[in-house]
Scaffold this active site. Structure first.
Site, PDB file in Angstrom:
ATOM      1  N   ASN A 166       0.845  -1.191   0.000  1.00 31.17           N
ATOM      2  CA  ASN A 166       0.000   0.000   0.000  1.00 31.17           C
ATOM      3  C   ASN A 166       0.887   1.251   0.000  1.00 31.17           C
ATOM      4  O   ASN A 166       2.112   1.164  -0.054  1.00 31.17           O
ATOM      5  CB  ASN A 166      -0.966  -0.005   1.190  1.00 31.17           C
ATOM      6  CG  ASN A 166      -0.244  -0.015   2.535  1.00 31.17           C
ATOM      7  OD1 ASN A 166       0.939   0.333   2.639  1.00 31.17           O
ATOM      8  ND2 ASN A 166      -0.955  -0.418   3.578  1.00 31.17           N
ATOM      9  N   ASP A 181      -9.224  -9.190  -0.644  1.00 32.53           N
ATOM     10  CA  ASP A 181      -8.480  -8.327   0.273  1.00 32.53           C
ATOM     11  C   ASP A 181      -8.450  -6.883  -0.228  1.00 32.53           C
ATOM     12  O   ASP A 181      -8.522  -5.937   0.564  1.00 32.53           O
ATOM     13  CB  ASP A 181      -7.061  -8.853   0.448  1.00 32.53           C
ATOM     14  CG  ASP A 181      -6.245  -8.013   1.413  1.00 32.53           C
ATOM     15  OD1 ASP A 181      -6.502  -8.095   2.630  1.00 32.53           O
ATOM     16  OD2 ASP A 181      -5.363  -7.263   0.951  1.00 32.53           O
TER      17      ASP A 181
END
Length: 325
Positions: free
Chosen positions: A9, A198
């Site tokens: 991320n 996810d």
């Protein structure tokens, strides 16, 4: 393999879905090898279920992931695989355990994808190992059946939702299943599906709290039906429960068979993901309380609270047991 920027991320933490995909690849390799270890009909092992897995420690860009898998139990038609994930800092040599997971596979014939083949038995070091494995097998079999029976929910769009409500953060992703997503049998890899799940759960969590978020754990992921190449899948996620520092998100995958298949949409996969909110320094942050509006949302909140308290009690019992030892 080494973790790269597209595995992580914006804060540099590796996505839980990336780790789940590596875990499933390791499980698929070892179980397919085992199921083809004796003379007989060639087959590919298909993922049926992933037991609860906790993300024990975050993994970062530049670290090396080492995934190891071991077959721990075989029934007549299924294989239990236990997988460990270690992260290594290649500058310092420091290693740490980031994940432990248990997966269940079934061998499907290459000649007939609807035919489940028999699994070669493994040798156990002790009779107790076989007995414990059989107990785990019976428990997961019962839980899969119960989960499938309560899987009729659908997620509807909400017009002008208020912040911190279920409708405000709920998200969906639509994906056309291509050849690169699939096994030799033409069905989607379980790891590909989990990675998409996810991603959706992460979007729900980020929308709800507007901070950096990471996957803390995944409750059992149940693969109810195979997803064929050419299907359009819809991955949907919605917030079900919040504690002071965690968020539970229900994620399910529905498949639309568009190519050569006059079948209606069906529920293929379902699971609950738990996320935590982190500061820029990586410290846990308080999570905004989820605002429930409908009776269904309130019911799902109470069910999520029950799962949360059950997990918390189990963790405390394990800590007390470890302290006594």
């Amino acid at each position: 393999r080494i973790m790269r920027p597209d595995d992580a991320n914006i804060a540099g933490n590796v996505h839980g879905g990336t780790i789940l995909k590596m875990i499933e690849e390791a499980g698929a390799i070892i179980s397919t090898r085992h199921c083809n270890s004796q003379a007989g009909e060639p087959c590919v092992a298909a993922l049926a279920r992933v037991e609860r897995t906790d993300f024990l420690s975050p993994m970062c860009i530049g670290e090396v992931a080492n995934v190891s898998a071991e077959i721990t139990y075989t029934s007549r038609h299924s294989v239990e695989v236990q997988v460990n994930v270690m992260s290594e800092n290649i500058l310092t040599g420091a290693k740490k355990l980031t994940n432990k997971a248990t997966l269940w596979y079934v061998p499907l014939s290459l000649k007939n994808v609807n035919k489940v083949l028999e699994v070669p038995p493994i040798q156990y070091a002790r009779k107790e190992q076989e007995d414990e494995g059989k107990k785990r097998y019976e428990e997961q079999k019962l839980d899969r059946l119960e989960t499938k029976q309560r899987n009729g929910d659908v997620m509807l769009p909400v017009i002008n939702p208020e912040p911190h409500t279920v409708g405000y953060s709920q998200s969906s992703l639509i994906h056309l299943v291509g050849p690169s997503d699939c096994t030799l049998l033409g069905f989607v890899h379980g790891g590909v599906t989990m990675k998409l799940m996810d991603e959706v759960a992460g979007i729900v969590a980020a929308r709800h709290c507007k901070t950096n978020i990471v996957t803390a754990s995944v409750d059992a992921i149940n693969f109810h039906e195979k997803i064929k190449k050419g299907c359009v899948i819809t991955v949907s996620g919605r917030m079900t429960f919040t504690s002071n520092k965690s968020m539970e998100i229900e994620v399910f995958v529905d498949a639309d068979p568009f190519v050569d298949e006059p079948r209606e949409r069906y529920r293929a996969v379902s699971a609950f993901f738990t996320y935590v909110s982190l500061s820029k320094e990586g410290k846990p942050l308080p999570v905004p309380q989820l605002l429930t509006e409908t009776e269904d949302e309130k019911r799902r909140f109470e069910e999520g609270k029950g799962r949360y308290l059950q997990t918390k009690a189990k963790r405390q019992a394990q800590m007390q047991q470890a302290a006594q030892q």
